[in-house]
Design a protein around this motif. Sequence first.
Motif, PDB file in Angstrom:
ATOM      1  N   LYS A 288      62.246  59.987  64.183  1.00 12.96           N
ATOM      2  CA  LYS A 288      61.642  59.390  62.990  1.00 12.96           C
ATOM      3  C   LYS A 288      60.141  59.219  63.166  1.00 12.96           C
ATOM      4  CE  LYS A 288      61.895  55.554  59.718  1.00 12.96           C
ATOM      5  NZ  LYS A 288      60.420  55.512  59.593  1.00 12.96           N
ATOM      6  N   GLN A 289      59.706  58.778  64.352  1.00 13.63           N
ATOM      7  CA  GLN A 289      58.278  58.569  64.594  1.00 13.63           C
ATOM      8  C   GLN A 289      57.527  59.898  64.588  1.00 13.63           C
ATOM      9  OE1 GLN A 289      58.876  56.374  68.230  1.00 13.63           O
ATOM     10  NE2 GLN A 289      58.598  54.397  67.225  1.00 13.63           N
ATOM     11  N   LEU A 290      58.126  60.946  65.116  1.00 13.36           N
ATOM     12  CA  LEU A 290      57.517  62.275  65.043  1.00 13.36           C
ATOM     13  C   LEU A 290      57.356  62.712  63.591  1.00 13.36           C
ATOM     14  CD1 LEU A 290      59.532  64.109  67.847  1.00 13.36           C
ATOM     15  CD2 LEU A 290      57.113  63.495  67.971  1.00 13.36           C
ATOM     16  N   SER A 291      58.425  62.541  62.815  1.00 14.21           N
ATOM     17  CA  SER A 291      58.394  62.943  61.409  1.00 14.21           C
ATOM     18  C   SER A 291      57.348  62.154  60.638  1.00 14.21           C
ATOM     19  CB  SER A 291      59.776  62.732  60.796  1.00 14.21           C
ATOM     20  OG  SER A 291      59.775  63.083  59.431  1.00 14.21           O
ATOM     21  N   ASP A 292      57.265  60.860  60.901  1.00 15.18           N
ATOM     22  CA  ASP A 292      56.293  60.014  60.204  1.00 15.18           C
ATOM     23  C   ASP A 292      54.859  60.442  60.545  1.00 15.18           C
ATOM     24  OD1 ASP A 292      58.361  58.585  59.086  1.00 15.18           O
ATOM     25  OD2 ASP A 292      58.170  56.863  60.427  1.00 15.18           O
ATOM     26  N   PHE A 293      54.601  60.773  61.811  1.00 10.84           N
ATOM     27  CA  PHE A 293      53.252  61.162  62.217  1.00 10.84           C
ATOM     28  C   PHE A 293      52.849  62.486  61.577  1.00 10.84           C
ATOM     29  CE2 PHE A 293      50.191  63.088  65.211  1.00 10.84           C
ATOM     30  CZ  PHE A 293      49.241  62.079  65.257  1.00 10.84           C
ATOM     31  N   ILE A 294      53.765  63.429  61.539  1.00 11.51           N
ATOM     32  CA  ILE A 294      53.475  64.720  60.908  1.00 11.51           C
ATOM     33  C   ILE A 294      53.205  64.538  59.419  1.00 11.51           C
ATOM     34  CG2 ILE A 294      54.449  66.970  60.334  1.00 11.51           C
ATOM     35  CD1 ILE A 294      56.007  66.765  63.022  1.00 11.51           C
ATOM     36  N   ALA A 295      54.006  63.688  58.771  1.00 10.15           N
ATOM     37  CA  ALA A 295      53.803  63.435  57.346  1.00 10.15           C
ATOM     38  C   ALA A 295      52.468  62.744  57.090  1.00 10.15           C
ATOM     39  CB  ALA A 295      54.952  62.586  56.805  1.00 10.15           C
ATOM     40  N   LEU A 296      52.095  61.822  57.973  1.00 14.98           N
ATOM     41  CA  LEU A 296      50.840  61.094  57.821  1.00 14.98           C
ATOM     42  C   LEU A 296      49.634  62.009  57.957  1.00 14.98           C
ATOM     43  CD1 LEU A 296      49.263  58.325  57.730  1.00 14.98           C
ATOM     44  CD2 LEU A 296      49.399  58.365  60.239  1.00 14.98           C
ATOM     45  N   THR A 297      49.658  62.893  58.940  1.00 18.70           N
ATOM     46  CA  THR A 297      48.478  63.689  59.289  1.00 18.70           C
ATOM     47  C   THR A 297      48.453  65.060  58.631  1.00 18.70           C
ATOM     48  OG1 THR A 297      49.611  64.561  61.254  1.00 18.70           O
ATOM     49  CG2 THR A 297      48.278  62.548  61.528  1.00 18.70           C
ATOM     50  N   GLN A 298      49.627  65.589  58.259  1.00 17.57           N
ATOM     51  CA  GLN A 298      49.724  66.944  57.702  1.00 17.57           C
ATOM     52  C   GLN A 298      49.109  67.986  58.656  1.00 17.57           C
ATOM     53  OE1 GLN A 298      51.331  67.816  54.502  1.00 17.57           O
ATOM     54  NE2 GLN A 298      52.168  65.857  55.183  1.00 17.57           N
ATOM     55  N   VAL A 299      49.290  67.774  59.946  1.00 17.89           N
ATOM     56  CA  VAL A 299      48.716  68.703  60.926  1.00 17.89           C
ATOM     57  C   VAL A 299      49.473  70.028  60.915  1.00 17.89           C
ATOM     58  CG1 VAL A 299      47.672  67.007  62.475  1.00 17.89           C
ATOM     59  CG2 VAL A 299      50.107  67.568  62.728  1.00 17.89           C
ATOM     60  N   ASP A 300      48.784  71.066  61.383  1.00 20.94           N
ATOM     61  CA  ASP A 300      49.382  72.391  61.488  1.00 20.94           C
ATOM     62  C   ASP A 300      50.133  72.568  62.806  1.00 20.94           C
ATOM     63  OD1 ASP A 300      48.094  73.621  59.011  1.00 20.94           O
ATOM     64  OD2 ASP A 300      46.346  72.886  60.119  1.00 20.94           O
ATOM     65  N   GLU A 301      49.786  71.755  63.798  1.00 24.20           N
ATOM     66  CA  GLU A 301      50.486  71.734  65.081  1.00 24.20           C
ATOM     67  C   GLU A 301      50.498  70.303  65.587  1.00 24.20           C
ATOM     68  OE1 GLU A 301      49.719  74.501  68.241  1.00 24.20           O
ATOM     69  OE2 GLU A 301      48.731  75.923  66.903  1.00 24.20           O
ATOM     70  N   LEU A 302      51.498  69.994  66.394  1.00 25.37           N
ATOM     71  CA  LEU A 302      51.588  68.693  67.042  1.00 25.37           C
ATOM     72  C   LEU A 302      51.561  68.894  68.545  1.00 25.37           C
ATOM     73  CD1 LEU A 302      52.116  65.598  66.898  1.00 25.37           C
ATOM     74  CD2 LEU A 302      54.557  66.148  67.037  1.00 25.37           C
ATOM     75  N   MET A 303      50.695  68.136  69.221  1.00 24.90           N
ATOM     76  CA  MET A 303      50.662  68.161  70.684  1.00 24.90           C
ATOM     77  C   MET A 303      51.103  66.799  71.199  1.00 24.90           C
ATOM     78  SD  MET A 303      47.617  69.410  73.230  1.00 24.90           S
ATOM     79  CE  MET A 303      48.175  71.124  73.209  1.00 24.90           C
ATOM     80  N   ILE A 320      64.230  65.925  74.767  1.00 25.08           N
ATOM     81  CA  ILE A 320      64.580  65.122  73.593  1.00 25.08           C
ATOM     82  C   ILE A 320      63.686  65.482  72.411  1.00 25.08           C
ATOM     83  CG2 ILE A 320      64.552  62.760  72.678  1.00 25.08           C
ATOM     84  CD1 ILE A 320      65.447  61.842  75.498  1.00 25.08           C
ATOM     85  N   VAL A 321      62.390  65.687  72.676  1.00 24.13           N
ATOM     86  CA  VAL A 321      61.476  66.059  71.591  1.00 24.13           C
ATOM     87  C   VAL A 321      61.820  67.449  71.054  1.00 24.13           C
ATOM     88  CG1 VAL A 321      59.074  66.600  71.042  1.00 24.13           C
ATOM     89  CG2 VAL A 321      59.622  64.559  72.374  1.00 24.13           C
ATOM     90  N   ALA A 322      62.167  68.387  71.934  1.00 24.67           N
ATOM     91  CA  ALA A 322      62.539  69.718  71.482  1.00 24.67           C
ATOM     92  C   ALA A 322      63.796  69.665  70.613  1.00 24.67           C
ATOM     93  CB  ALA A 322      62.769  70.644  72.679  1.00 24.67           C
ATOM     94  N   GLU A 323      64.749  68.816  70.983  1.00 22.98           N
ATOM     95  CA  GLU A 323      65.952  68.637  70.166  1.00 22.98           C
ATOM     96  C   GLU A 323      65.598  68.032  68.806  1.00 22.98           C
ATOM     97  OE1 GLU A 323      68.152  66.219  72.842  1.00 22.98           O
ATOM     98  OE2 GLU A 323      68.567  67.854  74.243  1.00 22.98           O
ATOM     99  N   ALA A 324      64.683  67.071  68.812  1.00 21.39           N
ATOM    100  CA  ALA A 324      64.248  66.469  67.543  1.00 21.39           C
ATOM    101  C   ALA A 324      63.537  67.494  66.670  1.00 21.39           C
ATOM    102  CB  ALA A 324      63.327  65.284  67.833  1.00 21.39           C
ATOM    103  N   ARG A 325      62.736  68.339  67.284  1.00 22.56           N
ATOM    104  CA  ARG A 325      62.036  69.393  66.537  1.00 22.56           C
ATOM    105  C   ARG A 325      63.036  70.313  65.833  1.00 22.56           C
ATOM    106  NH1 ARG A 325      59.755  73.125  70.664  1.00 22.56           N
ATOM    107  NH2 ARG A 325      61.902  73.869  70.547  1.00 22.56           N
ATOM    108  N   GLU A 326      64.100  70.675  66.540  1.00 26.23           N
ATOM    109  CA  GLU A 326      65.092  71.549  65.928  1.00 26.23           C
ATOM    110  C   GLU A 326      65.826  70.863  64.770  1.00 26.23           C
ATOM    111  OE1 GLU A 326      65.220  74.747  66.654  1.00 26.23           O
ATOM    112  OE2 GLU A 326      63.526  74.228  67.944  1.00 26.23           O
ATOM    113  N   ARG A 327      66.115  69.575  64.926  1.00 27.92           N
ATOM    114  CA  ARG A 327      66.772  68.849  63.843  1.00 27.92           C
ATOM    115  C   ARG A 327      65.844  68.718  62.629  1.00 27.92           C
ATOM    116  NH1 ARG A 327      68.695  65.729  68.249  1.00 27.92           N
ATOM    117  NH2 ARG A 327      67.097  64.142  67.873  1.00 27.92           N
ATOM    118  N   LEU A 328      64.561  68.468  62.889  1.00 29.99           N
ATOM    119  CA  LEU A 328      63.603  68.368  61.788  1.00 29.99           C
ATOM    120  C   LEU A 328      63.441  69.712  61.078  1.00 29.99           C
ATOM    121  CD1 LEU A 328      60.868  66.156  63.496  1.00 29.99           C
ATOM    122  CD2 LEU A 328      62.361  65.480  61.607  1.00 29.99           C
ATOM    123  N   ALA A 329      63.471  70.790  61.841  1.00 26.52           N
ATOM    124  CA  ALA A 329      63.366  72.122  61.238  1.00 26.52           C
ATOM    125  C   ALA A 329      64.569  72.437  60.357  1.00 26.52           C
ATOM    126  CB  ALA A 329      63.221  73.171  62.336  1.00 26.52           C
ATOM    127  N   ALA A 330      65.729  71.904  60.763  1.00 26.29           N
ATOM    128  CA  ALA A 330      66.959  72.190  59.994  1.00 26.29           C
ATOM    129  C   ALA A 330      67.042  71.362  58.732  1.00 26.29           C
ATOM    130  CB  ALA A 330      68.174  71.913  60.873  1.00 26.29           C
TER     131      ALA A 330
END
Length: 330
Positions: A288-303, A320-330
């Motif tokens: 959720k925190q990853l998703s919120d940060f991406i939505a806030l910043t609208q960045v093209d990449e996340l480091m 864990i982050v890679a698993e979250a990335r895949e769930r967010l992509a889906a």
Amino acid sequence: MIPFSVLDLSPIIEGGDARRAFDETLALAQAADRLGYQRYWLAEHHNMPGIASAATAIVIGHVAAGTDRIRVGSGGVMLPNHAPLVVAEQFGTLETLYPGRIDLGLGRAPGTDGATARALRRYFEGADHFPRDVVELIQWFEPPAENQPVRAVPGAGLRVPIWLLGSSLFSAQLAGQLGLPYAFASHFAPELLLEALALYRRNFTPSDRLAAPHAMAVLNVFAAETDDEGVRLATSMQQSFARLSTGKPGRLPPPVDDIAAVLTPQQIESARSRLTYSAVGGPETVQKQLSDFIALTQVDELMITGMMFDKAARIRSLEIVAEARERLAA
């Protein structure tokens, strides 16, 4: 889903040494490579007892030699410490050895204190020449002109990707003007994140290197099996920030169960403000925190970054982050 990447400072832990830091950096990079991360960047710091990546180009070579696919680069090389021609030769060498896998991120700060900057034979006023030095460095990577008296060998014609890095507004504006990709250091300087990204996008001028703005931001991540364990892992970095703020940086300490037992309320608050942009906790919380940060910043990449004491915990956090990335992509 946008690409995810990793920033590593090669932390030297209490009880460890630089060799152990390099071995663990390679293990982390190999995990990032296996897990599909886009980039693995290392940062230049000097006279820091807890950071082993001072000779950044050499460590990049160590990581690139031990990985297969992931791009490896600097986040960043502090350009005021170096002659642009030398940087072009170093990264031209890396690009020649590992073609298509090398990034060159550039910072304007010296990455150290005044006494160490003088020992490097560079001076703080060198930052005033940063725009000129960036333009010069770009030119060293261009195909050489006929009868050009000085060339970067290797380097000329290789057009290594160049990023500008920043924790203020200066490099955001310069990256936009020069048409370069931009990365913001929100993992330790959160205050100007959104303003810097807006300034970069507003001032972007297309170049032959980049047709449209491309922004990345860095997020602290301490991902674990539970929220409580994520909070515990983050205490190493809290302690490190507290020591740095007193002018006494040291090796990365182990995590503690109760941060209030080792830091004052003022130190805890200071570290909290530096770590404003962080994802800390178990898998669902971090996602959720990853998703919120991406939505806030609208960045093209996340480091992502995270100074953790235990190598296994760092690798598990990446998983864990890679698993979250895949769930967010889906």
